[in-house]
Design a protein around this motif. Sequence first.
Motif, PDB file in Angstrom:
ATOM      1  N   UNK A   1      73.389 -19.763  90.876  1.00  0.00           N
ATOM      2  CA  UNK A   1      73.091 -18.896  89.881  1.00  0.00           C
ATOM      3  C   UNK A   1      71.764 -19.761  89.321  1.00  0.00           C
ATOM      4  N   UNK A   2      71.818 -20.997  88.914  1.00  0.00           N
ATOM      5  CA  UNK A   2      70.768 -21.633  88.214  1.00  0.00           C
ATOM      6  C   UNK A   2      69.396 -21.550  89.269  1.00  0.00           C
ATOM      7  N   UNK A   3      69.736 -21.866  90.302  1.00  0.00           N
ATOM      8  CA  UNK A   3      68.399 -21.901  91.175  1.00  0.00           C
ATOM      9  C   UNK A   3      68.027 -20.518  91.468  1.00  0.00           C
ATOM     10  N   UNK A   4      68.722 -19.391  91.576  1.00  0.00           N
ATOM     11  CA  UNK A   4      68.411 -18.137  91.595  1.00  0.00           C
ATOM     12  C   UNK A   4      67.463 -17.673  90.293  1.00  0.00           C
ATOM     13  N   UNK A   5      68.001 -17.973  89.202  1.00  0.00           N
ATOM     14  CA  UNK A   5      67.193 -18.018  87.961  1.00  0.00           C
ATOM     15  C   UNK A   5      65.819 -18.509  88.036  1.00  0.00           C
ATOM     16  N   UNK A   6      65.790 -19.726  88.475  1.00  0.00           N
ATOM     17  CA  UNK A   6      64.691 -20.551  88.445  1.00  0.00           C
ATOM     18  C   UNK A   6      63.633 -19.896  89.442  1.00  0.00           C
ATOM     19  N   UNK A   7      64.236 -19.649  90.533  1.00  0.00           N
ATOM     20  CA  UNK A   7      63.324 -19.094  91.694  1.00  0.00           C
ATOM     21  C   UNK A   7      62.522 -17.714  91.186  1.00  0.00           C
ATOM     22  N   UNK A   8      63.380 -16.984  90.631  1.00  0.00           N
ATOM     23  CA  UNK A   8      62.948 -15.726  89.861  1.00  0.00           C
ATOM     24  C   UNK A   8      61.771 -15.849  88.807  1.00  0.00           C
ATOM     25  N   UNK A   9      61.995 -16.947  88.313  1.00  0.00           N
ATOM     26  CA  UNK A   9      60.915 -17.360  87.164  1.00  0.00           C
ATOM     27  C   UNK A   9      61.308 -16.529  85.981  1.00  0.00           C
ATOM     28  N   UNK A  10      62.643 -16.306  85.548  1.00  0.00           N
ATOM     29  CA  UNK A  10      63.147 -15.543  84.516  1.00  0.00           C
ATOM     30  C   UNK A  10      64.047 -16.369  83.709  1.00  0.00           C
ATOM     31  N   UNK A  11      64.205 -15.816  82.393  1.00  0.00           N
ATOM     32  CA  UNK A  11      65.239 -16.596  81.663  1.00  0.00           C
ATOM     33  C   UNK A  11      66.578 -15.794  81.822  1.00  0.00           C
ATOM     34  N   UNK A  12      67.670 -16.428  81.529  1.00  0.00           N
ATOM     35  CA  UNK A  12      68.981 -15.553  81.611  1.00  0.00           C
ATOM     36  C   UNK A  12      68.920 -14.589  80.567  1.00  0.00           C
ATOM     37  N   UNK A  13      68.411 -14.748  79.767  1.00  0.00           N
ATOM     38  CA  UNK A  13      68.702 -13.566  78.435  1.00  0.00           C
ATOM     39  C   UNK A  13      67.785 -12.280  78.811  1.00  0.00           C
ATOM     40  N   UNK A  14      66.604 -12.414  79.826  1.00  0.00           N
ATOM     41  CA  UNK A  14      65.782 -11.429  80.300  1.00  0.00           C
ATOM     42  C   UNK A  14      66.500 -10.501  80.991  1.00  0.00           C
ATOM     43  N   UNK A  15      67.759 -10.702  81.519  1.00  0.00           N
ATOM     44  CA  UNK A  15      68.470  -9.908  82.551  1.00  0.00           C
ATOM     45  C   UNK A  15      69.165  -8.649  81.522  1.00  0.00           C
TER      46      UNK A  15
END
Length: 50
Positions: A1-15
């Motif tokens: 999950x961390x890698x997917x967030x990093x790949x998408x170049x977003x912050x978790x709070x942006x979801x």
Amino acid sequence: MRQAIADAAVRPRDADALVAHATSTPRSDLAEINAIGRQNASLVVRHPAR
């Protein structure tokens, strides 16, 4: 999950939403919700057991 967030170049709070798809067993559901909570606790909605 961390890698997917990093790949998408977003912050978790942006979801705004997260589509989960565990195998619908108590063990996998718990693992999935814990992983989600580690990334963004505000995405976790707790429901009483039915």
